[in-house]
Design an enzyme around this catalytic site. Structure first.
Site, PDB file in Angstrom:
ATOM      1  N   TYR A  90      10.054   2.361 -61.119  1.00  0.00           N
ATOM      2  CA  TYR A  90       9.475   3.645 -60.704  1.00  0.00           C
ATOM      3  C   TYR A  90      10.481   4.493 -59.938  1.00  0.00           C
ATOM      4  O   TYR A  90      11.452   3.983 -59.369  1.00  0.00           O
ATOM      5  CB  TYR A  90       8.212   3.441 -59.869  1.00  0.00           C
ATOM      6  N   CYS A  91      10.223   5.801 -59.951  1.00  0.00           N
ATOM      7  CA  CYS A  91      10.943   6.751 -59.101  1.00  0.00           C
ATOM      8  C   CYS A  91       9.879   7.551 -58.350  1.00  0.00           C
ATOM      9  O   CYS A  91       8.801   7.038 -58.064  1.00  0.00           O
ATOM     10  CB  CYS A  91      11.881   7.634 -59.914  1.00  0.00           C
ATOM     11  N   TRP A  92      10.158   8.796 -58.017  1.00  0.00           N
ATOM     12  CA  TRP A  92       9.212   9.584 -57.228  1.00  0.00           C
ATOM     13  C   TRP A  92       7.909   9.843 -57.976  1.00  0.00           C
ATOM     14  O   TRP A  92       6.811   9.632 -57.452  1.00  0.00           O
ATOM     15  CB  TRP A  92       9.861  10.897 -56.809  1.00  0.00           C
TER      16      TRP A  92
END
Length: 336
Positions: A90-92
């Protein structure tokens, strides 16, 4: 590209979660067991973010340039992962950063998944779950004067929640000494993880706190449940309390910070008391400093708060093993 929801991710036990955000983002909050393998470091993220406001295309290209330079090193890191496990990335917000890494990891032969909505979806889920949380267990809440060893008791009482440990703050003017206080978001992430671990328990021990622990607030749902819990007062002699205070606060080489806080407390103490405390600090008589702070400042404040708790039982913690036994009996637990 395979995708997985936040709820499903949090049910997994042994699979690998990778956070591709920058170290500063990761430090503030994350899925508690995530590994940080950032595409951009803190400075690179700042540069790309600033550029994106004026020229998104140029910012994206710069981001890819940074990524391509790190690709060999990141590839070696990913090759070390356990190929028998799912890899959730995941990222933001589940955008370009995490999608890029999901493709890379998938091409390396791993079973990779994109976390739907990224960190933003995770944060929303935790907040919503805590807002409506109803504990399936009863709290036994320990109240006591400063230094009475409540945290030490929690280490030996199972199951328990150490709110001050999660917050990395001892909930007093000196509470950050020797610790690195956490932000609200990370505190809530760690608390939510602990609450989920305790599902199935009948009784959970916790220390009686005000709504605020250092810089963070206990979620209303949890705080209300604590107020409904069985309140127990923990007593301890002034000698043993002073020893505990010395251990907690005077063993970290932060005497200058302690002096600053003592001076800050001058409006609540007399000028003479502050002068005496500073002289005792010069002499490194930490036990006497602790006793004076307890007797002339903290005890009266704590007594007022404890009085409002309506404690049903009182135990003595001058012998911690005997105190643990007594608390287990009160909680209706059988000794193992």
């Amino acid at each position: 590209m395979q995708k997985i929801s936040v709820e499903e991710t949090l049910k997994l036990k042994d699979d690998i979660v990778i956070d591709t955000r920058s170290p500063v983002e990761f430090e503030k909050d994350r899925i508690p067991w995530a590994i940080n393998i950032p595409i951009l470091d803190n400075e690179e993220r700042k540069i790309v973010g600033t550029l994106y406001k004026d020229n998104p295309d140029k910012a994206i290209k710069l981001g890819y340039d940074y990524y391509n330079k790190k690709l060999p090193r990141m590839t070696e890191e990913f090759k070390k992962l356990d190929s028998s496990k799912k890899i959730i990335i995941y990222c933001w917000r589940g955008g370009m950063r995490s999608q890029t890494i999901v493709k890379l990891v998938s091409d390396l032969g791993f079973n990779a998944f994109l976390l739907e909505g990224g960190y933003r979806a995770y944060r929303r889920y935790v907040r919503e779950q805590l807002e409506k949380y109803e504990p399936p267990f009863a709290f036994v809440v320990l109240y006591g004067l400063a230094g009475s060893g409540k945290t030490e008791l929690l280490k030996q009482l199972k199951p328990s929640i150490d709110l001050e440990g999660l917050a990395q703050h001892r909930s007093s003017n000196f509470g950050a000494i020797g610790l690195n206080p956490r932000e609200q978001k990370l505190f809530e992430s760690l608390l939510f993880k602990r609450l989920k671990e305790l599902e199935g328990e009948n009784v959970v021990f916790v220390e009686g706190e005000s709504h605020k622990v250092g810089k963070v607030f206990i979620p209303n749902s949890v705080f209300k449940a604590m107020k409904r819990g069985l309140a127990v007062r923990v007593n301890c002699s002034i000698e043993n309390r002073a020893k505990q205070i010395v251990k907690d606060y005077f063993t970290h080489g932060e005497d200058d910070k302690i002096r600053e806080i003592i001076v800050y407390l001058k409006p609540h103490l007399t000028k003479k008391v502050v002068e005496d405390l500073l002289k005792l600090m010069d002499d490194k008589n930490y036990t006497e400093v602790s006793k004076i702070l307890l007797l002339k400042y903290y005890d009266s404040k704590y007594e007022h708060y404890i009085g409002q708790a309506g404690c049903s039982y009182t135990v003595c913690n001058d012998d911690i093993q005997e105190c643990v036994k007594e608390l287990k009996k009160i909680a209706g637990q059988s000794e193992k």
